[in-house]
Write an enzyme that holds these catalytic residues in place. Structure first.
Site, PDB file in Angstrom:
ATOM      1  N   GLY A   1      20.988  11.476  17.587  1.00 40.71           N
ATOM      2  CA  GLY A   1      19.635  11.830  17.160  1.00 40.71           C
ATOM      3  C   GLY A   1      18.688  11.809  18.338  1.00 40.71           C
ATOM      4  N   ASN A   2      17.407  11.895  18.055  1.00 43.51           N
ATOM      5  CA  ASN A   2      16.411  11.773  19.118  1.00 43.51           C
ATOM      6  C   ASN A   2      15.156  11.124  18.548  1.00 43.51           C
ATOM      7  OD1 ASN A   2      14.359  13.940  18.349  1.00 43.51           O
ATOM      8  ND2 ASN A   2      16.260  15.137  18.416  1.00 43.51           N
ATOM      9  N   ARG A   3      14.184  10.838  19.413  1.00 42.11           N
ATOM     10  CA  ARG A   3      13.054  10.001  19.024  1.00 42.11           C
ATOM     11  C   ARG A   3      11.875  10.771  18.456  1.00 42.11           C
ATOM     12  NH1 ARG A   3      12.212   6.920  24.433  1.00 42.11           N
ATOM     13  NH2 ARG A   3      10.220   6.431  23.434  1.00 42.11           N
ATOM     14  N   SER A   4      12.060  12.045  18.115  1.00 44.12           N
ATOM     15  CA  SER A   4      10.947  12.794  17.520  1.00 44.12           C
ATOM     16  C   SER A   4      10.503  12.138  16.216  1.00 44.12           C
ATOM     17  CB  SER A   4      11.388  14.236  17.242  1.00 44.12           C
ATOM     18  OG  SER A   4      10.408  14.894  16.466  1.00 44.12           O
TER      19      SER A   4
ATOM     20  N   ALA B   1      12.404  18.833  17.247  1.00 42.61           N
ATOM     21  CA  ALA B   1      13.219  18.520  18.421  1.00 42.61           C
ATOM     22  C   ALA B   1      14.681  18.723  18.015  1.00 42.61           C
ATOM     23  CB  ALA B   1      12.966  17.093  18.878  1.00 42.61           C
TER      24      ALA B   1
END
Ligand code: CTP
Length: 218
Positions: free
Chosen positions: A30-33, A96
Site C-alpha cells: 500500500g502507500n500513505r495516501s 496514489a
C-alpha cells in the site's frame, strides 16, 4: 456563465486514496495516501452543483454530501471503476495508484523460510493515461504528481506524455504538507501556464483547483 458555475451540472469523476495490492490473504503493498485531497475536491465539486462520482481506495473518510462513492481496493479495480464511470466532462486523478502489483496473489499465507525472499511485481495499467486516450475522453483530464525535485520538468513531462489538460504537482517535503497532512502546497501546470497554490488546507486548495478547472470549462 461565471467560472464558478461552469462545473454545475457537469459529471465529474474523482479518484482518491491509495490502492492496496494483495500479496497473500494477510498482506498487501500500500502507500500513505490519506485520500483527503481527492475527497475535498469531490466535496467542493458537489457543492458547486456537479454530478460527482468518487472512486475511493481504502481510506477511513466519510462520504461527502451529494457524492456517489464507489469503494475499490486494488489498482485494477480502480481502473475498471473509473472507466465504467465514463462518459464524464471531468476526470481528476487524485489517487496514489500503485505502479506495480504482485504477479500473482498467493492463495494461502506465505510462510517464512531461511534466506531472502523475492516478490515478482508487474506494472499496473495507467488509469489517467487510459482516461486521456479514451474514446469517451472527458473535456478536462487532471492529474497529480508527487515530485521532490525538478518539479516543473517532471510535471510538464507527465502533462505531455499522458496527454493531460492540467497537472497539480505536490511540492513534497514542505513542512506541514503532503500525504497524511490536512495542508498541502501545489503548483498547477497546464499548456502555457502555471499557478502556485498554498500552502493551505486541502479544503481551500480544492476550491482553488476547481476555480482553475472551471475557467477552462467555460
Ligand atoms: N496514475 C494512474 N494510474 C497509475 C499510476 C498513476 O492513474 N497506474 C495517476 C495518479 O492518479 C496521478 C498520476 O497518475 O494523477 C501520477 O503519475 P505517476 O506517473 O504515477 O507519477 P508519480 O506517482 O509521481 O510517479 P513517478 O514520478 O515515480 O513516475
Amino acid at each position: 456563465m461565471s467560472a464558478a458555475s461552469s462545473i454545475s451540472g457537469q459529471r465529474v469523476v474523482v479518484s482518491a486514496g491509495p490502492t492496496y495490492e494483495d500479496i497473500d490473504p494477510v498482506r498487501f503493498i500500500g502507500n500513505r495516501s490519506s485520500g483527503k485531497m481527492g475527497f475535498a475536491i469531490a466535496a467542493a465539486a458537489a457543492l458547486r452543483g456537479a454530478d460527482v462520482v468518487l472512486v475511493a481506495g481504502p481510506v477511513s473518510l466519510a462520504t461527502p454530501a451529494g457524492v456517489q462513492r464507489i469503494d475499490v481496493r486494488s489498482a485494477a479495480q480502480m481502473h475498471a471503476a473509473v472507466l465504467a464511470a465514463l462518459p464524464a466532462q471531468v476526470y481528476v486523478g487524485a489517487a496514489a495508484v500503485a505502479d506495480y502489483t504482485p504477479a500473482s496473489v498467493a492463495a494461502g499465507k506465505i510462510k517464512k523460510h531461511a534466506g531472502p525472499f523475492t516478490l515478482e511485481l508487474v506494472a499496473t495499467a495507467d488509469i489517467l493515461a487510459d482516461v486521456a486516450a479514451h474514446a469517451l475522453r472527458p473535456r478536462l483530464v487532471v492529474g497529480f504528481a508527487a515530485e521532490t525535485d525538478h518539479v516543473e520538468a517532471y510535471a510538464r513531462g507527465k502533462l505531455d506524455k499522458k496527454r493531460l489538460d492540467m497537472i497539480a504537482a505536490n511540492r513534497v517535503g514542505l513542512a506541514g504538507s503532503g500525504f497524511e497532512s490536512d495542508d498541502n502546497a501545489l503548483t498547477v501546470y497546464w499548456p502555457g501556464g502555471e499557478r502556485a497554490l498554498g500552502p493551505a488546507p486541502k479544503t481551500a486548495l480544492a476550491e482553488q483547483l476547481l476555480d482553475l478547472m472551471s475557467e477552462r470549462l467555460r
